[in-house]
Scaffold this motif. Structure first.
Motif, mmCIF file in Angstrom:
data_model
loop_
_atom_site.group_PDB
_atom_site.id
_atom_site.type_symbol
_atom_site.label_atom_id
_atom_site.label_comp_id
_atom_site.label_asym_id
_atom_site.label_seq_id
_atom_site.Cartn_x
_atom_site.Cartn_y
_atom_site.Cartn_z
ATOM 1 N N LEU A 47 0.816 -1.221 0.000
ATOM 2 C CA LEU A 47 0.000 0.000 0.000
ATOM 3 C C LEU A 47 0.850 1.272 0.000
ATOM 4 N N ALA A 48 2.142 1.116 -0.217
ATOM 5 C CA ALA A 48 3.052 2.258 -0.128
ATOM 6 C C ALA A 48 2.659 3.378 -1.092
ATOM 7 N N ALA A 49 2.315 3.019 -2.323
ATOM 8 C CA ALA A 49 1.946 4.040 -3.309
ATOM 9 C C ALA A 49 0.667 4.768 -2.890
ATOM 10 N N VAL A 50 -0.288 4.027 -2.323
ATOM 11 C CA VAL A 50 -1.539 4.638 -1.859
ATOM 12 C C VAL A 50 -1.257 5.583 -0.699
ATOM 13 N N VAL A 51 -0.389 5.167 0.218
ATOM 14 C CA VAL A 51 -0.033 6.013 1.362
ATOM 15 C C VAL A 51 0.657 7.283 0.887
ATOM 16 N N SER A 52 1.566 7.142 -0.080
ATOM 17 C CA SER A 52 2.240 8.319 -0.637
ATOM 18 C C SER A 52 1.232 9.279 -1.259
ATOM 19 N N PHE A 53 0.266 8.722 -1.971
ATOM 20 C CA PHE A 53 -0.786 9.534 -2.596
ATOM 21 C C PHE A 53 -1.559 10.316 -1.535
ATOM 22 N N LEU A 54 -1.927 9.636 -0.447
ATOM 23 C CA LEU A 54 -2.667 10.292 0.631
ATOM 24 C C LEU A 54 -1.819 11.334 1.347
ATOM 25 N N LEU A 55 -0.525 11.072 1.471
ATOM 26 C CA LEU A 55 0.367 12.036 2.110
ATOM 27 C C LEU A 55 0.431 13.336 1.322
ATOM 28 N N MET A 56 0.488 13.213 -0.009
ATOM 29 C CA MET A 56 0.549 14.417 -0.834
ATOM 30 C C MET A 56 -0.728 15.244 -0.671
ATOM 31 N N ILE A 57 -1.868 14.576 -0.588
ATOM 32 C CA ILE A 57 -3.130 15.285 -0.387
ATOM 33 C C ILE A 57 -3.169 15.922 1.000
#
Length: 220
Positions: A47-57
């Motif tokens: 889920l690393a890519a999803v977490v990164s996406f949420l972090l940017m938001i």
């Protein structure tokens, strides 16, 4: 948008996992340590890519948390191309969210999220460059990304124009940061990161001085 925002607040308040995720994210941001962000993202495995996406938001809404640390971390974890694509697309979603928060909730809420001084500075860019403000600001590394998105939502600019200018304007910086982040490690990484920060701070000081002098001329 209002329902999504309220839902996110309720999730943060009542769901322990969401609360812990946001607290850990903010702590990693405040440390200003790209390697800490990288370890945090990597800890979520698939889920690393999803977490990164949420972090940017998250950093988009909680301006002025630095976005470049996520871009560096993405490049290190996923490579220059895929990391850059992830950073670019998530930044686009964050920009769109800021735009609509401002358009729906108005200036008073935006001032609380960005600060009155920062918002006034961005307003001066809109007064100076008009419809070209978004593209100009995205191309300038010293102009904060998220306050521009909020300020744009307070104007009459169309969402389509805003997104096109944002996507085009942020592309060069994303490519450069992703390429640098994919190559650098260890002491060299910190050296270049420090130079980036020093360069940005220098330009911010020069720009602030120029704005102050121009304002004084107008008053006189």
């Amino acid at each position: 948008m209002v329902l999504i925002f309220i839902s996110a607040l309720l999730a943060w308040w009542y769901i322990p996992a969401v609360h812990a995720f946001i607290d850990r994210s903010v702590s990693a941001f405040l440390a200003l340590d790209p390697h800490e962000i990288e370890r945090f993202i990597h800890s979520y495995g698939r889920l690393a890519a999803v977490v990164s996406f949420l972090l940017m938001i998250l950093q988009a809404i909680a301006a002025p948390l630095p976005a470049f640390v996520i871009t560096f971390a993405n490049a290190s974890l996923f490579g220059a191309f895929w990391g850059g694509l992830l950073s670019w697309s998530s930044a686009m979603v964050g920009a769109a969210l800021c735009f609509y928060i401002a358009r729906v909730m108005g200036r008073e809420v935006v001032e609380k999220l960005t600060g009155k001084t920062v918002l006034r500075s961005v307003d001066e860019f809109f007064e100076r460059y008009g419809k070209h403000t978004i593209l100009v600001c995205r191309l300038l590394p010293f102009v904060p990304f998220d306050p521009v998105s909020y300020a744009a939502g307070l104007t009459s600019i169309r969402f389509r124009q805003f997104m096109f200018a944002t996507g085009l304007g942020q592309l060069p910086a994303t490519v450069v940061y992703s390429w640098v982040g994919s190559l650098l490690t260890g002491g060299t990484f910190w050296l270049v990161s420090g130079l980036f920060i020093l360069f940005a701070l220098t330009i911010v000081i020069v720009a602030a001085k120029a704005f102050y002098q121009e304002r004084q001329k107008r008053k006189s």
